[in-house]
Motif scaffolding. Structure first.
Motif, mmCIF file in Angstrom:
data_model
loop_
_atom_site.group_PDB
_atom_site.id
_atom_site.type_symbol
_atom_site.label_atom_id
_atom_site.label_comp_id
_atom_site.label_asym_id
_atom_site.label_seq_id
_atom_site.Cartn_x
_atom_site.Cartn_y
_atom_site.Cartn_z
ATOM 1 N N ALA A 18 0.787 -1.243 -0.002
ATOM 2 C CA ALA A 18 -0.084 0.098 -0.075
ATOM 3 C C ALA A 18 0.804 1.336 0.060
ATOM 4 O O ALA A 18 0.390 2.119 -0.577
ATOM 5 C CB ALA A 18 -1.089 0.088 1.345
ATOM 6 N N ALA A 19 1.875 1.233 0.756
ATOM 7 C CA ALA A 19 2.891 2.328 1.044
ATOM 8 C C ALA A 19 3.623 2.646 -0.629
ATOM 9 O O ALA A 19 3.802 3.801 -0.879
ATOM 10 C CB ALA A 19 3.785 2.170 1.922
ATOM 11 N N LEU A 20 4.016 1.442 -1.063
ATOM 12 C CA LEU A 20 4.655 1.538 -2.304
ATOM 13 C C LEU A 20 3.530 2.286 -3.589
ATOM 14 O O LEU A 20 4.053 2.954 -4.407
ATOM 15 C CB LEU A 20 5.274 0.411 -2.830
ATOM 16 N N CYS A 21 2.394 1.760 -3.293
ATOM 17 C CA CYS A 21 1.404 2.248 -4.311
ATOM 18 C C CYS A 21 1.147 3.809 -4.287
ATOM 19 O O CYS A 21 0.951 4.488 -4.977
ATOM 20 C CB CYS A 21 0.047 1.543 -4.222
ATOM 21 N N GLY A 22 1.225 3.963 -2.969
ATOM 22 C CA GLY A 22 1.110 5.415 -2.687
ATOM 23 C C GLY A 22 2.291 6.059 -3.254
ATOM 24 O O GLY A 22 2.067 7.429 -3.919
ATOM 25 N N LEU A 23 3.361 5.755 -3.357
ATOM 26 C CA LEU A 23 4.695 6.460 -4.044
ATOM 27 C C LEU A 23 4.223 6.445 -5.645
ATOM 28 O O LEU A 23 5.077 7.358 -6.018
ATOM 29 C CB LEU A 23 5.834 5.580 -3.854
ATOM 30 N N LEU A 24 3.654 5.548 -6.190
ATOM 31 C CA LEU A 24 3.323 5.687 -7.651
ATOM 32 C C LEU A 24 2.537 6.923 -7.971
ATOM 33 O O LEU A 24 2.603 7.400 -9.064
ATOM 34 C CB LEU A 24 2.600 4.555 -8.035
ATOM 35 N N GLU A 25 1.961 7.643 -6.798
ATOM 36 C CA GLU A 25 1.264 8.818 -7.176
ATOM 37 C C GLU A 25 2.177 10.290 -6.946
ATOM 38 O O GLU A 25 1.437 11.145 -7.283
ATOM 39 C CB GLU A 25 0.128 8.939 -6.367
#
Length: 276
Positions: A18-25
């Motif tokens: 979830a944290a890594l997906c946040g970085l995608l933004e």
């Protein structure tokens, strides 16, 4: 004893993803690249996450698109086939197109055959290259080379005709050796026939040597308990070729064949006039 509860590994993994997906933004392209690579290392299987990765094939930053193509290939993300094809045929960055076709090769997608063939026939689509080097070469030549490799990895017989066209065109000398190897990977009698014809009657020793090398990949499966098949017999005949490099290549190919019939012809090479 303290009251700290042990971390559930599954919950911990989900939190990291979830944290890594946040970085995608994030606006920072380096952060997005790092997040893409990390998600690849985690071998994410969640459909939503993989869909988000697929969307990044349209990211405005070419490095993000490149890293995403690599990771989607490694993840065997078949849902990304169509966007990867789009990258191959339209992306202005040659390195992105290179990784897109490599990913399509890993995915082995039949629907990618025709676009990859187009890329092969049209010299890697040089009109898309944004930049060229001092010798006026862009990335399209490497794109074309990787497209040829991809056709072998996908293994679809529809690739036979365009690959034979490349092998028959003297302008593509740098692709010849790869082209012979690709034909040996295609489950197509036409490809095998072409290789056998080149081994027996190729006008140049180099073509006969390359054909012998390529047929070596088929020789083991071609040998049968009741007798050797067409490929093995052709390689045995090639041990009499006038060119020593062809005889060497044929001998190396036959060395992988587990059939007693090849023993005597190979032994006779010990008396060959060529010391090598």
């Amino acid at each position: 004893m303290c009251g700290v509860q042990p971390i559930n590994r599954s919950e911990g993994r989900e939190a990291v993803i979830a944290a890594l997906c946040g970085l995608l933004e994030w606006d920072n392209s380096l952060s997005r690249c790092c997040a893409v690579r990390a998600l690849g290392k985690l071998k994410v299987s969640d459909a939503g996450v993989r869909q988000r990765l697929t969307e990044l094939l349209h990211d405005p930053d070419p490095d993000v698109r490149l890293d995403t193509a690599v990771i989607l290939g490694d993840l065997r993300a078949t849902e990304a086939v169509e966007p990867l094809i789009e990258n191959l045929l339209t992306d202005p960055e040659g390195e992105v197109r290179i990784e897109a076709v490599r990913a399509l090769a890993k995915l082995g997608a039949p629907q990618a055959v025709e676009p990859v063939v187009r890329c092969l026939r049209e010299d890697g689509l040089p009109q898309l290259d944004l930049s060229i080097d001092d010798m006026e070469f862009g990335d399209s030549l490497e794109v074309q080379s990787q497209a040829l490799n991809a056709l072998g990895d996908i293994g679809d017989p529809r690739a036979t005709t365009p690959v034979v066209e490349v092998l028959s065109d003297p302008d593509y000398e740098d692709l010849q050796e790869t082209g012979f190897e690709v034909l040996s990977k295609l489950d197509d009698s036409r490809a095998r026939t072409f290789l056998l014809e080149q081994l027996a009657g190729g006008s140049k020793p180099l073509a006969r040597r390359r054909a012998a090398h390529a047929l070596g990949a088929l020789a083991h499966s071609d040998s049968k308990s009741e007798g050797p098949g067409t490929v093995v017999l052709a390689l045995i005949n090639a041990l009499l070729d006038v060119d020593p490099t062809v005889r060497i290549s044929a001998g190396q190919a036959l060395a992988e064949v587990k059939h007693p019939m090849v023993t005597v012809p190979l032994t006779l090479l010990l008396t060959d006039l060529n010391s090598q």
